[in-house]
Design a protein around this motif. Structure first.
Motif, short mmCIF file in Angstrom:
data_model
loop_
_atom_site.label_atom_id
_atom_site.label_comp_id
_atom_site.label_asym_id
_atom_site.label_seq_id
_atom_site.Cartn_x
_atom_site.Cartn_y
_atom_site.Cartn_z
N GLN A 250 -25.52 -4.62 6.85
CA GLN A 250 -26.63 -4.49 5.89
C GLN A 250 -26.02 -4.23 4.50
N ILE A 251 -26.21 -5.17 3.60
CA ILE A 251 -25.69 -5.06 2.23
C ILE A 251 -26.87 -4.81 1.30
N ASN A 252 -26.90 -3.65 0.67
CA ASN A 252 -28.01 -3.28 -0.20
C ASN A 252 -27.66 -3.33 -1.68
N SER A 253 -26.40 -3.62 -1.97
CA SER A 253 -26.01 -3.60 -3.38
C SER A 253 -24.75 -4.42 -3.57
N ASP A 254 -24.65 -5.08 -4.73
CA ASP A 254 -23.45 -5.83 -5.09
C ASP A 254 -22.55 -4.92 -5.93
N SER A 255 -22.04 -3.88 -5.31
CA SER A 255 -21.25 -2.89 -6.03
C SER A 255 -19.86 -3.43 -6.34
N VAL A 256 -19.34 -2.98 -7.46
CA VAL A 256 -18.00 -3.35 -7.90
C VAL A 256 -17.19 -2.07 -8.08
N VAL A 257 -15.98 -2.06 -7.52
CA VAL A 257 -15.10 -0.90 -7.61
C VAL A 257 -13.79 -1.33 -8.24
N ARG A 258 -13.28 -0.50 -9.12
CA ARG A 258 -11.98 -0.79 -9.74
C ARG A 258 -10.90 -0.02 -8.97
N ALA A 259 -10.03 -0.77 -8.28
CA ALA A 259 -9.01 -0.16 -7.43
C ALA A 259 -7.98 -1.21 -7.09
N PRO A 260 -6.81 -0.79 -6.57
CA PRO A 260 -5.85 -1.76 -6.03
C PRO A 260 -6.46 -2.47 -4.82
N ARG A 261 -6.35 -3.77 -4.78
CA ARG A 261 -6.98 -4.53 -3.70
C ARG A 261 -6.43 -4.13 -2.34
N SER A 262 -5.12 -3.84 -2.27
CA SER A 262 -4.53 -3.49 -0.98
C SER A 262 -5.16 -2.22 -0.41
N PHE A 263 -5.55 -1.28 -1.28
CA PHE A 263 -6.17 -0.05 -0.80
C PHE A 263 -7.51 -0.33 -0.14
N LEU A 264 -8.32 -1.16 -0.78
CA LEU A 264 -9.63 -1.49 -0.20
C LEU A 264 -9.46 -2.25 1.11
N THR B 84 0.83 -1.21 0.00
CA THR B 84 0.00 0.00 0.00
C THR B 84 0.86 1.26 0.00
N PHE B 85 1.88 1.31 0.86
CA PHE B 85 2.72 2.51 0.94
C PHE B 85 3.52 2.72 -0.34
N LEU B 86 3.98 1.63 -0.96
CA LEU B 86 4.72 1.78 -2.21
C LEU B 86 3.82 2.34 -3.31
#
Length: 406
Positions: A314-328, A270-272
């Motif tokens: 509570q999950i109201n949506s199956d949202s998908v985000v495009r990002a580095p996995r380590s950030f999430l 993440t830091f790199l």
């Protein structure tokens, strides 16, 4: 902050300043001679009237032949004798000027010697305009001089504005070479002040280059030198885990070592990535938010010991985000861990379309260090990926939300 299109140019500013100052001086050069000439004309006429009046008064007082004013230039009237009606308005001795049609009449009112009577000596029509031809020539000369001076000032203003603005424009052009990958520029100006600024810019550029090289070296070395001992520790812990007949305490210690290795590896990645100016496309992937959320809730609940607060998901949506996995992973883990650590009795986690909201019933008075959601890391990640991070203090707790871009 003003956009570049709205910032005034220095050359135009110099044009206006120099032009304004020059206009004031040109006006003074045109106005002062005319004003002085007009005053000199009045003084001359008054002196002539005073001379004629004194000569007439002296002749009357001496009883000799009366010396009347020059009849070709003057007319003389007495108060108790017929005279033009407009003279009745002047009953005090002194010099006067009156506009009559298009002509200025200059005259003097004086006291008769030994009598309580006034007399008036008045210039004949146009007799006091003997300087008009000289005035016309003077005005023509002044007008020509002002026009020549105006042209000279305009040319000089343009020259000076460009002369002083050109070195500044060259200095501004060197700003693009401040980037680390650009070559050093030369300090070639002939002005001491601008040369000092350019030398400072060059020194700062070289310092930036040094910082940039050190950052690159650190990123390269840390990427290799940190991962190597981590792999050794992780491999050794895995080998220890296979040793038979170990106590539960030993197995727990081995598991903690493995978890710590995973955490350090994750933070290093993440830091790199945060240290990069731009993140390459190979580090991005489409990630289902709900899966990462459940995964990190499970990790955090296993790490936390003791009595844990109630956690409602509570999950109201199956949202998908495009990002580095380590950030999430880092962002979700920080928020969930701190929310569970500081909550009294409950934590509410809600995942809507591209928005994660975490609430707890934390009270500020119970922790002097504050709520602590790993704000520095979260803010850096949010700024890097244009996530919107919001922290709100509620009447009975705190709410943290992350809004992901569509």
């Amino acid at each position: 902050m003003l956009s570049s299109s709205h910032i005034p140019r220095l050359a135009k500013k110099l044009y206006w300043v120099l032009g304004g100052v020059a206009s004031v001086f040109i006006f003074l050069i045109w106005f002062v001679p005319i004003f002085v000439e007009d005053q000199m004309e009045v003084i001359s006429l008054h002196h002539w009237l005073e001379t004629e009046s004194q000569r007439y008064a002296n002749s009357v007082e001496s009883g000799e032949e009366i010396a009347y004013p020059n009849p070709l230039e003057f007319e003389i009237y007495w108060q108790n004798k017929p005279k033009p009606n407009w003279l009745d308005a002047f009953s005090s001795p002194g010099f006067y000027e009156m506009e009559e049609f298009d002509n200025d009449r200059h005259f003097v009112v004086a006291q008769m010697p030994g009598r309580d009577e006034l007399y008036y000596i008045v210039f004949k029509d146009e007799a006091d305009d003997y300087l008009d031809e000289y005035e016309d020539k003077l005005q023509v000369f002044i007008t020509l001089a002002v026009l020549i001076l105006l042209f000279t000032v305009i040319v000089l203003s343009v020259y000076l504005a460009r002369y002083f603005a050109r070195p500044l424009e060259r200095m501004a052009a060197k700003v693009k070479y401040m980037e680390p990958q650009q070559p050093d520029f030369q300090v070639d100006t002939t002005f001491y002040e601008i040369a000092s600024i350019e030398k400072t810019m060059l020194a700062c550029k070289q310092r930036i280059n040094n910082y940039f090289e050190r950052e690159q070296d650190f990123s390269r070395f840390s990427s290799h030198e940190i991962r190597t001992p981590l792999m050794v520790m992780q491999g050794s812990a895995q080998l220890l885990e296979k040793v038979p007949n170990q106590s539960p305490l030993q197995l727990k210690a081995i598991q903690r070592i493995l978890t710590a290795c995973d955490d350090v590896s994750l933070l290093t990645d993440t830091f790199l990535l945060l240290g990069k100016e731009t993140i390459e496309a190979q580090f991005f992937e489409d990630i289902v938010l709900a899966s990462v959320l459940y995964e990190q809730i499970d990790v955090v609940t296993r790490v936390l010991q003791g009595e844990r607060p109630e956690c409602n998901i509570q999950i109201n949506s199956d949202s998908v985000v495009r990002a580095p996995r380590s950030f999430l992973v880092i962002a979700f883990r920080n928020i969930i861990k701190n929310a569970l650590s500081y909550a009294h009795s409950k934590v509410q986690i809600t995942l809507d379309s591209h928005r994660l909201v975490v609430e707890n019933d934390f009270e500020q008075s119970e922790c002097q260090k504050g709520y602590g959601y790993g704000l520095v890391i979260l803010e850096r990640i949010g700024a890097k990926l244009e996530w919107s991070l919001t922290i709100e203090q509620l009447p009975a707790g705190y709410r943290v939300s992350i809004t992901f871009p569509d």
